[in-house]
Design a protein around this motif. Structure first.
Motif, PDB file in Angstrom:
ATOM      1  N   ALA A  39     -11.573  20.623  -5.756  1.00 56.70           N
ATOM      2  CA  ALA A  39     -11.846  19.932  -4.499  1.00 56.70           C
ATOM      3  C   ALA A  39     -11.438  20.851  -3.359  1.00 56.70           C
ATOM      4  CB  ALA A  39     -11.092  18.611  -4.415  1.00 56.70           C
ATOM      5  N   PRO A  40     -12.057  20.700  -2.184  1.00 52.79           N
ATOM      6  CA  PRO A  40     -11.674  21.567  -1.069  1.00 52.79           C
ATOM      7  C   PRO A  40     -10.264  21.309  -0.564  1.00 52.79           C
ATOM      8  CG  PRO A  40     -13.265  19.911  -0.362  1.00 52.79           C
ATOM      9  CD  PRO A  40     -13.181  19.828  -1.853  1.00 52.79           C
ATOM     10  N   GLU A  41      -9.733  20.071  -0.727  1.00 54.01           N
ATOM     11  CA  GLU A  41      -8.398  19.741  -0.238  1.00 54.01           C
ATOM     12  C   GLU A  41      -7.671  18.910  -1.297  1.00 54.01           C
ATOM     13  OE1 GLU A  41      -8.882  17.704   3.408  1.00 54.01           O
ATOM     14  OE2 GLU A  41      -9.631  19.464   4.510  1.00 54.01           O
ATOM     15  N   PRO A  42      -6.332  18.913  -1.285  1.00 53.62           N
ATOM     16  CA  PRO A  42      -5.570  18.073  -2.235  1.00 53.62           C
ATOM     17  C   PRO A  42      -5.863  16.594  -2.014  1.00 53.62           C
ATOM     18  CG  PRO A  42      -4.151  19.733  -1.216  1.00 53.62           C
ATOM     19  CD  PRO A  42      -5.452  19.747  -0.449  1.00 53.62           C
ATOM     20  N   GLY A  43      -5.622  15.781  -3.086  1.00 53.69           N
ATOM     21  CA  GLY A  43      -5.864  14.341  -3.004  1.00 53.69           C
ATOM     22  C   GLY A  43      -5.954  13.739  -4.384  1.00 53.69           C
ATOM     23  N   LEU A  44      -6.815  12.763  -4.562  1.00 56.15           N
ATOM     24  CA  LEU A  44      -7.015  12.063  -5.817  1.00 56.15           C
ATOM     25  C   LEU A  44      -8.238  12.590  -6.529  1.00 56.15           C
ATOM     26  CD1 LEU A  44      -6.353   8.373  -4.642  1.00 56.15           C
ATOM     27  CD2 LEU A  44      -4.726   9.931  -5.750  1.00 56.15           C
ATOM     28  N   CYS A  45      -8.180  12.561  -7.873  1.00 52.20           N
ATOM     29  CA  CYS A  45      -9.362  12.909  -8.639  1.00 52.20           C
ATOM     30  C   CYS A  45     -10.382  11.792  -8.521  1.00 52.20           C
ATOM     31  CB  CYS A  45      -8.989  13.175 -10.098  1.00 52.20           C
ATOM     32  SG  CYS A  45      -8.340  11.720 -10.959  1.00 52.20           S
ATOM     33  N   SER A  46     -11.561  12.023  -9.079  1.00 55.18           N
ATOM     34  CA  SER A  46     -12.636  11.030  -8.917  1.00 55.18           C
ATOM     35  C   SER A  46     -12.289   9.708  -9.586  1.00 55.18           C
ATOM     36  CB  SER A  46     -13.941  11.591  -9.486  1.00 55.18           C
ATOM     37  OG  SER A  46     -13.776  11.918 -10.870  1.00 55.18           O
ATOM     38  N   ALA A  47     -11.613   9.732 -10.789  1.00 55.32           N
ATOM     39  CA  ALA A  47     -11.272   8.480 -11.482  1.00 55.32           C
ATOM     40  C   ALA A  47     -10.223   7.699 -10.710  1.00 55.32           C
ATOM     41  CB  ALA A  47     -10.780   8.796 -12.892  1.00 55.32           C
ATOM     42  N   CYS A  48      -9.200   8.404 -10.235  1.00 48.96           N
ATOM     43  CA  CYS A  48      -8.154   7.699  -9.487  1.00 48.96           C
ATOM     44  C   CYS A  48      -8.679   7.207  -8.144  1.00 48.96           C
ATOM     45  CB  CYS A  48      -6.943   8.603  -9.291  1.00 48.96           C
ATOM     46  SG  CYS A  48      -6.093   9.025 -10.828  1.00 48.96           S
ATOM     47  N   ALA A  49      -9.586   7.960  -7.519  1.00 49.78           N
ATOM     48  CA  ALA A  49     -10.143   7.515  -6.254  1.00 49.78           C
ATOM     49  C   ALA A  49     -10.993   6.267  -6.448  1.00 49.78           C
ATOM     50  CB  ALA A  49     -10.990   8.635  -5.639  1.00 49.78           C
ATOM     51  N   THR A  50     -11.758   6.200  -7.587  1.00 51.56           N
ATOM     52  CA  THR A  50     -12.578   5.030  -7.858  1.00 51.56           C
ATOM     53  C   THR A  50     -11.696   3.795  -8.124  1.00 51.56           C
ATOM     54  OG1 THR A  50     -14.301   6.422  -8.774  1.00 51.56           O
ATOM     55  CG2 THR A  50     -14.384   4.066  -9.326  1.00 51.56           C
ATOM     56  N   ALA A  51     -10.585   4.032  -8.915  1.00 55.26           N
ATOM     57  CA  ALA A  51      -9.663   2.911  -9.211  1.00 55.26           C
ATOM     58  C   ALA A  51      -8.992   2.413  -7.933  1.00 55.26           C
ATOM     59  CB  ALA A  51      -8.608   3.356 -10.221  1.00 55.26           C
ATOM     60  N   ALA A  52      -8.650   3.321  -7.029  1.00 52.77           N
ATOM     61  CA  ALA A  52      -7.991   2.895  -5.790  1.00 52.77           C
ATOM     62  C   ALA A  52      -8.945   2.079  -4.957  1.00 52.77           C
ATOM     63  CB  ALA A  52      -7.515   4.138  -5.025  1.00 52.77           C
ATOM     64  N   VAL A  53     -10.260   2.420  -4.960  1.00 52.30           N
ATOM     65  CA  VAL A  53     -11.223   1.628  -4.192  1.00 52.30           C
ATOM     66  C   VAL A  53     -11.395   0.236  -4.787  1.00 52.30           C
ATOM     67  CG1 VAL A  53     -13.660   1.516  -3.544  1.00 52.30           C
ATOM     68  CG2 VAL A  53     -12.431   3.678  -3.351  1.00 52.30           C
ATOM     69  N   LEU A  54     -11.404   0.133  -6.152  1.00 53.47           N
ATOM     70  CA  LEU A  54     -11.568  -1.169  -6.798  1.00 53.47           C
ATOM     71  C   LEU A  54     -10.353  -2.054  -6.540  1.00 53.47           C
ATOM     72  CD1 LEU A  54     -13.205  -0.088 -10.196  1.00 53.47           C
ATOM     73  CD2 LEU A  54     -14.324  -1.118  -8.227  1.00 53.47           C
ATOM     74  N   MET A  55      -9.156  -1.465  -6.582  1.00 48.25           N
ATOM     75  CA  MET A  55      -7.966  -2.243  -6.343  1.00 48.25           C
ATOM     76  C   MET A  55      -7.905  -2.741  -4.894  1.00 48.25           C
ATOM     77  SD  MET A  55      -5.067  -0.102  -8.468  1.00 48.25           S
ATOM     78  CE  MET A  55      -3.781  -1.207  -7.869  1.00 48.25           C
TER      79      MET A  55
END
Length: 296
Positions: free
Chosen positions: A278-294
């Protein structure tokens, strides 16, 4: 029977021939070039230089000229043509300038001046001469030159007395470019037999310049000129160097291929410590998807 008169001439005298040249002039309606007497009757240019100047002035804008192309067109040879070009440049009828293209390549542009005396006496504020437009201009146009030095203008004919003799200056010869001249003069350090005169250096400098314009380093040019020299005495070192510079001239460098885009760097997921790009630090795609669902 008629008696001839005693005082009549026995025969008519032949017409007196004209002394010197007699001009038979017809107007030109097409394919002609106007040449000033400051060039046609120049008292210091050689006949080869005057003829070459007339030929160059008759060419269309954008026509490519070089010593090699002119030698293929005329029987004088590269040496005499190179000397004639140097004469025209010395007296202001020609200017050669090195220009760097946006791609980084160095080229030599040539400007022909049909009336250097008029440019020398041009008063401030007068319009700058406009180049010809018979053909599309070259891709790179150097800035408009300042008035170049040339012979003094010939005074107009005076009606009350004889025309005074024109007074001309003695311009200094134009020295060759520093890098090619220094490279050629330094050859005798590598081999004493490669001792060149100033005239030989002036003739060979344009050929060395062609190598440098094609991206060849000066050390590589020097190695080409000094490697595998014949044994014994060199009777014509300048001729040998001219042959190598002409026959071994490398082709121009091809354009550099476009560089491929670099991939994004690796990052570590802030939630699961999984490595991902990724261009910048953060969440991977799976964790980003889970955070949106939560969050929803």
């Amino acid at each position: 029977m008629a008696v001839p008169q005693l005082n009549a001439p026995l025969c008519a005298s032949p017409p007196v021939p004209t002394v010197g040249i007699r001009h038979v002039d017809l107007p030109h309606n097409e394919r002609f070039v106007v040449v000033g007497n400051h060039l046609a009757q120049h008292d210091r240019l050689s006949l080869t230089a005057i003829g070459l100047a007339v030929h160059i002035q008759s060419l269309r804008t954008g026509t490519r000229i070089s010593v090699k192309k002119l030698a293929e067109r005329f029987p004088e040879g590269e040496d005499r043509i190179a000397d004639a070009l140097n004469e025209l440049e010395r007296y202001g009828y020609l200017r050669r300038t090195r220009v760097r293209l946006p791609s980084g390549q160095l080229i030599t542009t040539t400007e022909s001046f049909n009336n250097p005396p008029a440019m020398r006496v041009r008063a401030p504020g007068q319009p700058v001469p406009v180049p010809r437009r018979e053909a599309p201009p070259p891709s790179v146009e150097p800035p408009v030159p300042d008035p170049v030095a040339g012979p003094e203008p010939v005074p107009l004919r005076q009606q009350d007395g004889p025309r005074p003799r024109p007074t001309t200056e003695h311009p200094r010869p134009t020295p060759p470019r520093p890098v090619p001249a220094a490279l050629l003069a330094d050859l005798r350090r590598h081999d004493p037999r490669l001792l060149l005169s100033e005239r030989d250096i002036g003739r060979l400098a344009p050929a060395v310049d062609a190598w440098l314009e094609r991206g060849v380093a000066p050390d590589a040019v020097r190695r080409t000129l000094t490697a595998a020299l014949p044994a014994g005495k060199l009777h014509r070192p300048a001729g040998l160097l001219r042959y190598r510079l002409t026959e071994l001239l490398p082709p121009p460098l091809p354009a550099a291929p476009p560089s491929a885009p670099r991939p994004d760097p690796f990052q570590t997921c802030d939630a699961c410590d999984l490595a991902f790009r990724a261009p910048e630090p953060g969440l991977c795609s799976a964790c980003a998807t889970a955070a949106v669902l939560m969050a929803s």
